[in-house]
Every structure is written in C-alpha cells, then in structure tokens.
Design a protein around this motif. Structure first.
Motif, PDB file in Angstrom:
ATOM      1  N   SER A 143      -8.357 -47.172 -33.822  1.00  0.00           N
ATOM      2  CA  SER A 143      -8.155 -45.757 -34.172  1.00  0.00           C
ATOM      3  C   SER A 143      -9.238 -44.880 -33.549  1.00  0.00           C
ATOM      4  CB  SER A 143      -8.167 -45.595 -35.698  1.00  0.00           C
ATOM      5  OG  SER A 143      -9.474 -45.814 -36.182  1.00  0.00           O
ATOM      6  N   GLN A 144     -10.357 -45.516 -33.156  1.00  0.00           N
ATOM      7  CA  GLN A 144     -11.470 -44.732 -32.591  1.00  0.00           C
ATOM      8  C   GLN A 144     -11.060 -43.994 -31.319  1.00  0.00           C
ATOM      9  OE1 GLN A 144     -14.925 -47.279 -32.131  1.00  0.00           O
ATOM     10  NE2 GLN A 144     -14.681 -48.134 -34.170  1.00  0.00           N
ATOM     11  N   PHE A 145     -10.111 -44.553 -30.557  1.00  0.00           N
ATOM     12  CA  PHE A 145      -9.635 -43.874 -29.342  1.00  0.00           C
ATOM     13  C   PHE A 145      -8.972 -42.544 -29.709  1.00  0.00           C
ATOM     14  CE2 PHE A 145      -8.548 -48.442 -27.805  1.00  0.00           C
ATOM     15  CZ  PHE A 145      -9.889 -48.700 -27.552  1.00  0.00           C
ATOM     16  N   ILE A 146      -8.192 -42.589 -30.779  1.00  0.00           N
ATOM     17  CA  ILE A 146      -7.418 -41.403 -31.170  1.00  0.00           C
ATOM     18  C   ILE A 146      -8.362 -40.347 -31.758  1.00  0.00           C
ATOM     19  CG2 ILE A 146      -5.482 -40.633 -32.628  1.00  0.00           C
ATOM     20  CD1 ILE A 146      -4.678 -43.775 -32.458  1.00  0.00           C
ATOM     21  N   THR A 147      -9.304 -40.810 -32.578  1.00  0.00           N
ATOM     22  CA  THR A 147     -10.314 -39.884 -33.104  1.00  0.00           C
ATOM     23  C   THR A 147     -11.068 -39.217 -31.959  1.00  0.00           C
ATOM     24  OG1 THR A 147     -10.618 -40.876 -35.272  1.00  0.00           O
ATOM     25  CG2 THR A 147     -12.540 -39.815 -34.324  1.00  0.00           C
ATOM     26  N   SER A 148     -11.399 -40.002 -30.944  1.00  0.00           N
ATOM     27  CA  SER A 148     -12.140 -39.469 -29.806  1.00  0.00           C
ATOM     28  C   SER A 148     -11.392 -38.296 -29.166  1.00  0.00           C
ATOM     29  CB  SER A 148     -12.341 -40.609 -28.797  1.00  0.00           C
ATOM     30  OG  SER A 148     -12.897 -40.135 -27.611  1.00  0.00           O
ATOM     31  N   LEU A 149     -10.082 -38.450 -28.997  1.00  0.00           N
ATOM     32  CA  LEU A 149      -9.267 -37.363 -28.422  1.00  0.00           C
ATOM     33  C   LEU A 149      -9.199 -36.170 -29.375  1.00  0.00           C
ATOM     34  CD1 LEU A 149      -6.269 -39.534 -27.122  1.00  0.00           C
ATOM     35  CD2 LEU A 149      -8.041 -38.456 -25.704  1.00  0.00           C
ATOM     36  N   MET A 150      -9.063 -36.471 -30.672  1.00  0.00           N
ATOM     37  CA  MET A 150      -8.959 -35.389 -31.655  1.00  0.00           C
ATOM     38  C   MET A 150     -10.246 -34.541 -31.689  1.00  0.00           C
ATOM     39  SD  MET A 150      -7.188 -37.804 -34.446  1.00  0.00           S
ATOM     40  CE  MET A 150      -7.355 -36.961 -35.942  1.00  0.00           C
ATOM     41  N   LEU A 151     -11.391 -35.212 -31.506  1.00  0.00           N
ATOM     42  CA  LEU A 151     -12.663 -34.481 -31.613  1.00  0.00           C
ATOM     43  C   LEU A 151     -12.837 -33.448 -30.510  1.00  0.00           C
ATOM     44  CD1 LEU A 151     -15.095 -37.380 -32.665  1.00  0.00           C
ATOM     45  CD2 LEU A 151     -14.264 -35.511 -34.108  1.00  0.00           C
ATOM     46  N   ILE A 152     -12.279 -33.735 -29.303  1.00  0.00           N
ATOM     47  CA  ILE A 152     -12.421 -32.739 -28.221  1.00  0.00           C
ATOM     48  C   ILE A 152     -11.256 -31.751 -28.199  1.00  0.00           C
ATOM     49  CG2 ILE A 152     -13.841 -34.183 -26.696  1.00  0.00           C
ATOM     50  CD1 ILE A 152     -11.155 -34.504 -24.977  1.00  0.00           C
ATOM     51  N   GLY A 153     -10.183 -32.058 -28.974  1.00  0.00           N
ATOM     52  CA  GLY A 153      -8.928 -31.293 -28.898  1.00  0.00           C
ATOM     53  C   GLY A 153      -9.095 -29.786 -28.985  1.00  0.00           C
ATOM     54  N   GLU A 191       2.449 -35.409 -38.141  1.00  0.00           N
ATOM     55  CA  GLU A 191       3.800 -35.669 -38.628  1.00  0.00           C
ATOM     56  C   GLU A 191       4.375 -36.835 -37.853  1.00  0.00           C
ATOM     57  OE1 GLU A 191       6.129 -32.040 -38.572  1.00  0.00           O
ATOM     58  OE2 GLU A 191       4.502 -31.096 -39.702  1.00  0.00           O
ATOM     59  N   SER A 192       4.824 -37.827 -38.574  1.00  0.00           N
ATOM     60  CA  SER A 192       5.401 -39.043 -38.002  1.00  0.00           C
ATOM     61  C   SER A 192       4.458 -39.610 -36.925  1.00  0.00           C
ATOM     62  CB  SER A 192       6.813 -38.699 -37.558  1.00  0.00           C
ATOM     63  OG  SER A 192       7.252 -39.435 -36.531  1.00  0.00           O
ATOM     64  N   ASP A 193       4.876 -39.644 -35.641  1.00  0.00           N
ATOM     65  CA  ASP A 193       3.992 -40.262 -34.640  1.00  0.00           C
ATOM     66  C   ASP A 193       3.201 -39.220 -33.850  1.00  0.00           C
ATOM     67  OD1 ASP A 193       5.994 -39.069 -33.224  1.00  0.00           O
ATOM     68  OD2 ASP A 193       6.470 -40.794 -31.960  1.00  0.00           O
ATOM     69  N   THR A 194       3.113 -37.991 -34.350  1.00  0.00           N
ATOM     70  CA  THR A 194       2.478 -36.935 -33.542  1.00  0.00           C
ATOM     71  C   THR A 194       1.326 -36.244 -34.293  1.00  0.00           C
ATOM     72  OG1 THR A 194       4.610 -36.542 -32.512  1.00  0.00           O
ATOM     73  CG2 THR A 194       2.953 -34.829 -32.216  1.00  0.00           C
ATOM     74  N   ILE A 195       0.164 -36.303 -33.667  1.00  0.00           N
ATOM     75  CA  ILE A 195      -1.003 -35.585 -34.199  1.00  0.00           C
ATOM     76  C   ILE A 195      -1.274 -34.397 -33.286  1.00  0.00           C
ATOM     77  CG2 ILE A 195      -3.513 -35.705 -34.511  1.00  0.00           C
ATOM     78  CD1 ILE A 195      -3.191 -38.595 -35.376  1.00  0.00           C
ATOM     79  N   LYS A 196      -1.450 -33.221 -33.905  1.00  0.00           N
ATOM     80  CA  LYS A 196      -1.756 -32.025 -33.103  1.00  0.00           C
ATOM     81  C   LYS A 196      -3.084 -31.434 -33.552  1.00  0.00           C
ATOM     82  CE  LYS A 196       2.699 -30.183 -31.873  1.00  0.00           C
ATOM     83  NZ  LYS A 196       3.760 -29.291 -32.168  1.00  0.00           N
ATOM     84  N   VAL A 197      -3.911 -31.098 -32.593  1.00  0.00           N
ATOM     85  CA  VAL A 197      -5.142 -30.359 -32.900  1.00  0.00           C
ATOM     86  C   VAL A 197      -5.059 -29.054 -32.127  1.00  0.00           C
ATOM     87  CG1 VAL A 197      -7.661 -30.351 -32.786  1.00  0.00           C
ATOM     88  CG2 VAL A 197      -6.448 -32.493 -33.259  1.00  0.00           C
ATOM     89  N   GLU A 198      -5.150 -27.960 -32.855  1.00  0.00           N
ATOM     90  CA  GLU A 198      -4.982 -26.636 -32.237  1.00  0.00           C
ATOM     91  C   GLU A 198      -6.261 -26.228 -31.503  1.00  0.00           C
ATOM     92  OE1 GLU A 198      -2.091 -25.289 -32.298  1.00  0.00           O
ATOM     93  OE2 GLU A 198      -1.237 -26.617 -33.829  1.00  0.00           O
TER      94      GLU A 198
END
Ligand SMILES: O=C(O)C1=C[C@@H](OP(=O)(O)O)[C@@H](O)[C@H](O)C1
Ligand SMILES: C=C(OP(=O)(O)O)C(=O)O
Length: 416
Positions: A143-153, A191-198
């Motif tokens: 999950s750390q890969f996904i968190t990494s993307l979310m942090l810069i989003g 939602e479901s398989d999609t995470i969005k960071v504005e």
C-alpha cells in the motif's frame, strides 16, 4: 542481549513516541506544504532518515531499511523540478520491490532509471513538473506505493486519480493517508477501485499555520499488550486516544477477544491501561486474517505460542517482502520457543507445541519486529536476542522501556 527470566511489574506507565507511519506522511507533506507544524514526531530511525533526506539536499540519499522513506521519497523526488537524485538503501532494501510505483509514476511522465536490478532500488530520479491525472497501479504488493502517489497528488495541477488493480492490501494504511490529507485541507475520495486526490494550491496559498499532533505508535504498543497477556499484569501507555488514525489500533480488540486484555482509556492524559482478566477462557484456536494489520502478525504469533494457543493467521502476503521474509523468520524462531508451524506464501499456522529449547537465542534477521515480538517470552524463560540494536528502526527506547516493566525473577526469589 540476554533477557533473564522476569516478572511483569504492576501498572508501570510507558510513553510511546509518535506513530512512524503518520510521522513519515507528515514529513513529506510538510516538505510540500511548509505551513504544517508537527508535534510528537516519531523518534524512530526510519523517521530520522526521512527527515535528513528532506533537509540535506544531497544528490545521493541512503534510506537504509526504511521502506516508507524509500517509497514516499520516490514520488517526492520525481516532482522536484531540475533535481537529480540517487535513492538507495540497505542490501535488503535492494531486494524490496518498487516497480509498481515506478511504473505508475512513469505513466505520469516521470523519469526514473534502475541502477542495479530492474524493478528494485537503487533508483536515479530526474525531477520534472508532472501534471497528474489518471494512473493505474497494482494494489496487492504494498500500500506504500499508493500512499506515495496520494501524498504528491495535491501538488499536481490535475490532482491524481489512482485506479487500483487486483486485490488491495493493507487497506487501513490507505485510509490513514486519506484522513491525514483531509485534516490538512486536501479533498479526496475513494470509491470502489478509484482513489482521487484533488489539486490544492489553497493549503499553501492562505499560508495559515496547520498544527498536527501525532498520536503515539500502536504497532509499538503491541509489545506491551503481549507482555500484559503473557505476564497477566497491568501496564499503562501514553499517548493514545480512543479514536486513532492507525489500523494497528485493532490490537485493542484482538487482545481483548483472544487473550482477555482489556483496554481502558483515561481521557485527560491520553493514557490507556491494559488490564488482563483473571479468569479469561482462552479460545481453542485463533483464526484470523491480518491483511489489514500486517505489522501485528509477529506479536500475535508469539503471544499465542507463549500461551500455547493454536493459531492460523492468513492474509500475510506482504510479510515476505518486509525487513526480512517474516514468515520464514517466524517459523524458525517460533520453533525455538516450542511452537511448530507450517507456512504458505500468505499464512502461518501452529501444528504442535513442544518443550522450548533449554538455551534460546532468537535471531532477528535485521528486523526490529522480530526482536520486540519475542522479548515478552522472557516472562516464561530466559532468552537472548541477537543484534538487539535492530529496534532502532522503529522504537529506539524499547529496551529501556521494557526494563522498566520487568523485574528479574531471581531478585523476587531473594526477597521472599
Ligand atoms: O504506509 C505505511 O506506513 C505502512 C504500510 C504497511 O506496508 P505494506 O502496505 O507494504 O503492507 C506497513 O507494513 C508498514 O510498516 C507501514
Ligand atoms: C514493514 C515495516 O516498515 P517499512 O516497510 O516501512 O520498512 C515495519 O515497520 O514493520
């Protein structure tokens, strides 16, 4: 280090430092949004390494064994325009995969090369302005890969839309990231398989100070639950509130259900007391999927083994790529304390209990959690823990805090 056979003293209070996971997220966010003010940062080596990497401005960064630092910095350096960074780590880090994250960043236009083996650190990262948008990522490795993307989003002009492919692992860590982002004013959804960071230019622009106090580390607290369960005596811990961002706060329910350790919160000082029930009826067998809290697996297995409760733990597919192959390390060392096990790629179960070895020496495989999870066994028998300094990674004060809770049984015998 030799841990002599000891008794658990009654109601000692231990102050555990800030959560490593929350601290490392906040350090990256602070580097991106300078108006965040952090209190109760973790004193772990992993956090210190990340902090140094962000402050030093060096061309080569070595994060040693720190997985979150490696993964979070990969995205961070990918968007540092004009800067080229070599990101490396320990020999073990060079065996821990990073390909799903690198592939995702490349979909956004990042320029990252592997310097040794394809798919593994070290990396050469040339920073560019990335615009963001949609990326696909394999979600079952870490999950750390996904968190990494979310942090810069929020720093990307189009924000980021992450499509999670396959089974999603370690879900509470993703929820933790989303909640932290929301706390500092960054909108997001899952939602479901999609995470969005504005995208968020606001957080920085209004430059209002955002204070963030980090709660203490529940993964570190788990070793005291194990002590209370094996030693059947009370311990108090600070600073833990009833509501937590950490999935590992599930330790409260797990130790209540399987080992009869009750957790009482004493609001004002954010103190909790762990109180073992005296007439608790242990379960015949523990059947548990621990995909949501992989860092607690070693603690639970050792407590169950010490109390001779049979167990079957599943959902552990990420354990093989952590600080060591934790499933194989657990199997080897549980045998020494008298618990025979079998394993698959994602599970471990006890098959029989035998008399523990006379002289127990626990190998730690450069894994802090091997050292800390086996330490409570000293309530039953003397044991030695090899390379005890491994605890620095997450809990440098562990041995001192443990010593505060214990008294050698020989001392007690002499007083009687
Ligand atoms: O995001 C985080 O802070 C972490 C996520 C988990 O890793 P995986 O997602 O690789 O299981 C966990 O094991 C690690 O200690 C910390
Ligand atoms: C797995 C862990 O850490 P990391 O992946 O960040 O090295 C851990 O602390 O147990």
């Amino acid at each position: 280090m030799i841990l002599t056979k000891s008794t658990l003293l009654s109601n000692k209070t231990i102050t555990v430092s800030g959560s490593k996971s929350i601290s490392n997220r906040l350090l990256i966010l602070h580097a991106l949004f300078s108006n965040i003010r952090i209190t109760n940062l973790s004193d772990s080596q992993d956090t210190k390494l990340l902090q140094a990497a962000l402050e030093n401005n060096s061309d080569t960064i070595d994060v040693h064994h720190a997985g979150t630092a490696m993964r979070f910095l990969t995205s961070y350096f990918a968007i540092r325009e004009g800067k080229t960074t070599i990101l490396t780590g320990s020999d073990r880090m060079k065996q821990r995969p990073i390909k799903p994250l690198v592939d995702a960043l490349k979909q956004l236009g990042a320029e990252i090369d592997y310097l040794e083996n394809n798919g593994y650190p070290p990396l050469k990262i040339r920073g560019h302005k990335l615009r963001g948008g949609e990326v696909k990522i394999q979600a079952n490795v870490s999950s750390q890969f996904i968190t990494s993307l979310m942090l810069i989003g929020a720093k990307l002009e189009n924000g980021i839309t992450i499509i999670l492919e396959g089974k999603i692992t370690s879900i509470p860590y993703l929820e933790m990231t989303l909640k932290i982002l929301r706390t500092i004013g960054i909108s997001n959804s899952w939602e479901s398989d999609t995470i969005k960071v504005e995208p968020n230019i606001q957080t920085e622009k209004n430059s209002q100070i955002i204070p963030f106090t980090i709660e203490s580390d529940w993964s570190s607290a788990s070793y005291f639950y194990s002590l209370a369960a094996i030693g059947r005596n009370s311990i108090s811990l600070k600073c833990f509130k009833p509501f937590s961002l950490q999935g590992d706060s599930a330790i409260r329910e797990l130790y209540w259900e399987y080992f009869g350790v009750n957790t009482i919160s004493e609001g004002a000082e954010a103190k909790i007391s762990l109180l073992p029930e005296s007439n608790f009826k242990y379960p015949e067998r523990i059947e548990l999927n621990m995909n949501a809290c992989p860092d607690l697996a070693q603690t639970i297995c050792v407590t169950a083994a010490a109390l001779k409760i049979s167990f079957h733990i599943t959902g552990l597919e990420t354990l093989k790529i952590k600080e060591t192959d934790r499933l194989s390390a657990l199997q080897n060392e549980l045998f020494k304390i008298g618990c025979l096990t079998e394993t698959t790629d994602e599970s471990i179960w006890s098959t029989n209990f035998i008399e523990p070895a006379a002289n127990i020496s626990i190998e730690t495989y450069t894994d802090h959690r091997m050292a800390m999870s086996f330490a409570p066994f000293c309530l039953l028998q003397e044991l030695s823990i090899e390379n005890e300094e491994v605890v620095q990674k997450s809990y440098p004060n562990f041995w001192a805090d443990l010593a505060q809770c214990l008294t050698p049984q020989t001392d007690l015998d002499e007083k009687q």
